[in-house]
Design an enzyme around this catalytic site. Structure first.
Site, PDB file in Angstrom:
ATOM      1  N   GLY A 172       1.153  -1.460   0.131  1.00 45.19           N
ATOM      2  CA  GLY A 172      -0.193  -0.167  -0.342  1.00 45.19           C
ATOM      3  C   GLY A 172       1.142   1.557   0.156  1.00 45.19           C
ATOM      4  N   GLY A 173       0.493   2.109   1.140  1.00 46.28           N
ATOM      5  CA  GLY A 173       1.281   2.845   1.549  1.00 46.28           C
ATOM      6  C   GLY A 173       3.070   3.323   1.354  1.00 46.28           C
ATOM      7  N   GLY A 408      16.065   9.675 -36.032  1.00 46.57           N
ATOM      8  CA  GLY A 408      15.882  10.162 -34.379  1.00 46.57           C
ATOM      9  C   GLY A 408      16.637   9.788 -33.346  1.00 46.57           C
ATOM     10  N   ALA A 409      17.317   8.194 -33.163  1.00 44.91           N
ATOM     11  CA  ALA A 409      18.071   7.703 -31.717  1.00 44.91           C
ATOM     12  C   ALA A 409      19.424   8.610 -32.275  1.00 44.91           C
ATOM     13  CB  ALA A 409      17.790   6.564 -31.857  1.00 44.91           C
TER      14      ALA A 409
END
Ligand code: HXC
Length: 518
Positions: A172-173, A408-409
């Site tokens: 949980g938290g 793009g790389a």
């Protein structure tokens, strides 16, 4: 009969209280903790800190409405400060023997107070998590405790290094504070992180899964990428945390520590480093072998080793100075950039930038990963994070193009136009919009289709394309590569670049913060 002095009685009371607090959840629960293969919170702190340096604070804190059963003194978390390898470090360790290390309102306040202290004195903070999450009996009080911790984690982010050790359940938290910190360590067999455990999952989604499969160290270090390190034992884990700290500054206003100078001459040539490259451009090789030849003493402190193996990230020392290394790994998926690799590297680059650590990028990348799965999972959004991180970073950025940098790389990997400071290339570097094969099939499709001997024509076109469009000299002609270097000089060139860039100052326009595409 000799009557005890008032002051003696008071000192005795203090000693009794200390003893009570030190006893934590009691002998039985401590035995259960050991039987489940875990150390106690106190034993952990003892192993982590230099001998007798840890000073505990807030040992007598307890919840306001303490019933008989709940709230042992200290309330399930030890907080304090001490020294690790002589450097000031703040630390809290949750004590599973007290109500499963669950977080109450007051134990939340204890942790926040320590985080404030760490920020004020500018020291790293380590959290040792062993907790069932929000203390159920405290309701809103424990939720408020977690909200305050999360808030402090965000305030401290980029100011002091924050390290989390998961040494038991983190439910949980208890998961989100580590997730907001810079590095998460998990120990094989005893650490599990999940938002909801197997029982809740079974009830809600009808899926059956074990604690280990759901949130064990293997799951989070190789599949989800939540954890940065998976370690065999708690002792290994503490040693590795100490190693990590040796690369980091105390805070964002300081420089990382330098190591003891190495014996070998920093400017020595390495005539055989180029032999690591295989004969053909399409053949893979181990980039770590190149890294080892560049750094001091072979020591690469690799992060996220098991996650997105197509990119390598880690700290090292070059000429005794801390450097963050980002490098493709052609051994895995040819070193392609996919979603996981982009996010892994982007986060690391931002950490280095926040903490004054120069970034060395070694490039051999065929491009961004094509495919329906990657596109529909958002490679555009995630790849943009890497562009953003490199462009935003103002620490020294040095790159060496080893072989391929396509499309793009090429742009994303610390290119000159993203404000790379010094961009080197080996003579084997190739920069192009795409690989030669793909390119000639597009621009010469008609010519190849109409040819009587398409294979011979293709070979000729490939040679011409490689020479005309891909050589590093074309980029060097445009000033987009600063220097084409001989591989043997790589280490000395990097050392000179680090030295010249050590006084780098870059001023960006004033703004509250950017809007990184999360
Ligand atoms: C109060 C808790 C507790 C909790 C454990 N204990 N979790 N007490 N609040 N959250 C107590 C148990 O009652 C027990 O007390 C002791 O700790 C040890 O727990 P065991 O269950 O006996 O240990 P074990 O079998 O090892 O199992 C550990 C565990 C399990 C897997 C962590 O206790 C568990 O599932 N706990 C609940 C986890 C959970 O769902 N937490 C989410 C809380 S919600 P005794 O007296 O018997 O020794 C949350 C919301 C915040 O955190 C969200 C913010 C984003």
């Amino acid at each position: 009969m000799v009557l005890k002095k008032d002051s003696d009685k008071k000192i005795e009371k203090l000693q009794n209280l200390r003893q009570k607090a030190n006893a934590a959840g009691g002998e039985k629960r401590i035995a259960t903790q050991h039987a489940s293969g875990k150390l106690t919170a106190r034993e952990r702190i003892e192993l982590l800190f230099d001998k007798n340096t840890f000073q505990e604070i807030d040992q007598f804190v307890k919840p306001a409405n303490t019933k008989k059963e709940t709230g042992v003194l200290g309330d399930g978390v030890i907080t304090g400060y001490g020294k690790i390898n002589g450097r000031k470090i703040c630390c809290y360790a949750q004590d599973f023997t007290v109500l499963g290390g669950s977080l109450s309102e007051i134990s939340g306040k204890k942790i926040c107070k320590l985080m404030d202290l760490a920020m004020k004195i500018g020291s790293p903070i380590i959290g040792i998590i062993d907790s069932g999450g929000a203390r159920i009996q405290e309701g809103i009080g424990s939720l408020s405790g977690y909200s305050s911790i999360f808030y402090k984690n965000v305030q401290a982010s980029g100011i002091i290094p924050q390290i989390s050790i998961i040494a038991g359940p983190a439910a949980g938290g208890a998961t989100y504070s580590p997730a907001l910190t810079d590095f998460i360590f998990m120990v094989d067999g005893i650490s599990q992180m999940y938002i909801t455990g197997p029982d809740v999952i079974r009830a809600v989604t009808n899926e059956n899964i074990s604690h280990e499969e759901l949130g064990g160290s293997n799951t989070h270090s190789s599949k989800s990428g939540v954890s940065h390190f998976s370690v065999k034992s708690e002792i290994d884990c503490f040693n590795m945390v100490k190693d990590l700290l040796s690369y980091l500054p105390q805070n964002n206003t300081e420089e990382p520590p330098t190591s003891t100078p190495i014996n070998t001459s920093p400017l020595e040539e390495d005539p055989t480093i180029s032999n690591i490259l295989p004969p053909k451009i399409s053949q893979p090789y181990d980039m770590k072998k190149i890294i080892q030849r560049i750094i001091d003493n072979d020591n690469l402190f690799e992060i996220h080793k098991e996650f997105a193996k197509n990119i390598i990230i880690g700290f090292s020392k070059i000429n005794a100075q801390t450097v963050g290394i980002v490098a493709q790994q052609p051994l895995h998926m040819g070193g392609v950039l996919d979603i996981d690799a982009s996010v892994k590297a982007a986060r690391f680059i931002r950490f280095c930038d926040a903490f004054n650590i120069p970034i060395l990028t070694l490039i051999d990348v065929p491009g961004f990963m094509p495919g329906v799965d990657q596109e529909s999972s958002g490679i555009i959004r995630h790849g943009a994070k890497l562009i953003y991180a490199y462009a935003e970073a103002t620490v020294p950025k040095i790159s060496v193009l080893i072989r391929k940098a396509y499309g793009g790389a090429y742009i994303v990997m610390s290119s000159k136009d993203l404000c790379g400071d010094i961009n080197f290339s080996w003579p084997t570097g190739e920069i192009a919009v795409m690989g030669a094969e793909g390119a000639i099939n597009i621009i010469h499709r008609k010519q190849i289709a109409e040819s009587k001997d398409p294979e011979t024509l293709k070979t000729k076109l490939l040679e011409d394309y490689t020479e005309e469009f891909m050589s590093p000299y074309i980029a060097a002609n445009k000033g987009l590569i600063d220097e084409v270097i001989e591989p043997k000089d790589t280490r000395s060139k990097i050392i000179s670049a680090l030295e010249i860039l050590s006084t780098k100052r870059e001023f960006a326009p004033q703004k509250k913060h950017g809007t990184i595409p999360l």
